[in-house]
Write an enzyme that holds these catalytic residues in place. Structure first.
Site, PDB file in Angstrom:
ATOM      1  N   CYS A  71      -0.674   6.488   8.830  1.00  0.00           N
ATOM      2  CA  CYS A  71      -1.049   5.223   8.188  1.00  0.00           C
ATOM      3  C   CYS A  71      -2.116   5.577   7.163  1.00  0.00           C
ATOM      4  O   CYS A  71      -1.948   6.526   6.401  1.00  0.00           O
ATOM      5  CB  CYS A  71      -1.537   4.208   9.218  1.00  0.00           C
ATOM      6  N   ARG A 130       0.833  -1.205   0.000  1.00  0.00           N
ATOM      7  CA  ARG A 130       0.000   0.000   0.000  1.00  0.00           C
ATOM      8  C   ARG A 130       0.863   1.250   0.000  1.00  0.00           C
ATOM      9  O   ARG A 130       0.523   2.237  -0.659  1.00  0.00           O
ATOM     10  CB  ARG A 130      -0.948  -0.014   1.212  1.00  0.00           C
TER      11      ARG A 130
END
Length: 282
Positions: free
Chosen positions: A237, A181
């Protein structure tokens, strides 16, 4: 480590609840199936545990900006803690299915709002069950208490701060998501893939051993060795959830100037003009 308690420790204290003011929180959740945590709770939980849901309890209302899991309103969150029987002196033990990120998010929130006696159940419900301890389907009736938040505002930063510090060599932004990611090779949740330019990747699961246990303080110091211990570390994040295990691990490794960017990547990409990177940043 100081933020962990064992299943044995918790079981012993729950046998004599009058001896200690203790509340157990079940934070099980799945990002791709938001109702899974509640279903699991109703199917069986540590006796007396109260369920706190990531979307409904551990996050505020989503808006155009601020990320997918903004911090909850202080007054609302304080009321929920009070309704669960949590006061300022209550010992709170938080668990997930294993050592997952949702319990860490709850622990961080309690700390951010000024609670000083919260712990993670090491190994979560899996450890509890491995010891043969009972689970229950009974929904507890809590004795309400009053909780007054004392917000630790120095523990968070916003997008303006990120932009201000993005080229500051004494401030270090890390991205806690998986390498896939981070590099934009996959993105199951957002309309853009990649990471905030300048962020370095420290996948949150790397603070755990191969069998899912928390690494020792020495192992964590080695893991974060490239980050200067005397400089600012900003942890991000996707939406301020998986960053929290990294914050716990950094603090356990001796880092003191650690902050959360709650909106994280989901807030960053809510501004179309913000660039994203798909390269490993130095």
């Amino acid at each position: 480590m100081s933020f962990l308690v064992t299943a044995e420790w918790l079981f012993e204290r729950l046998q004599e609840p009058a001896e200690e003011d203790i509340v157990v929180l079940d934070t099980r959740f799945e990002l791709m199936d938001p109702e899974a945590g509640k279903r699991a709770y109703f199917q069986g939980h540590i006796p007396g545990a109260v369920h706190f849901d990531l979307n409904q309890d551990l996050s505020g209302e989503k808006d155009e900006h601020g990320g997918s899991h903004p911090l909850p309103n202080p007054a609302i969150f304080a009321d929920k803690l009070g309704d669960a029987g949590i006061g300022s002196k209550t010992t709170v033990v938080i668990y997930d299915q294993g050592n997952d990120m949702f319990a860490a998010r709850c622990w961080w929130l309690l700390t951010y709002y000024g609670h000083e006696r919260s712990f993670l159940l090491d190994g979560g419900l899996e450890s509890w069950k491995k010891h043969g301890y009972p689970v229950s389907r009974e929904i507890p009736v809590s004795k309400p208490k009053s909780f007054s938040p004392d917000i630790q505002s120095q523990q968070v930063v916003d997008i303006d701060y990120i932009k201000q510090k993005i080229d500051d060599s004494t401030s270090h932004l890390i991205d806690s998501r998986s390498p896939q990611r981070y590099l934009g090779k996959t993105e199951p949740l957002y309309h853009k893939a990649g990471h905030i330019p300048g962020a370095n990747n420290y996948f949150w699961k790397q603070v755990l051993t191969d069998d899912g246990k928390w690494k020792s303080e020495e192992e964590l110091k080695k893991h974060f060795a490239e980050l200067p211990a005397d400089e600012e570390i900003i942890v991000s994040c996707g939406s301020g959830v998986s960053a929290c295990p990294n914050i716990l691990a950094l603090q356990a490794a001796g880092y003191q100037n650690v902050k959360l960017y709650p909106g994280s990547f989901s807030d960053w990409i809510s501004y179309p003009e913000n660039e994203v990177s798909t390269e490993v940043d130095e």
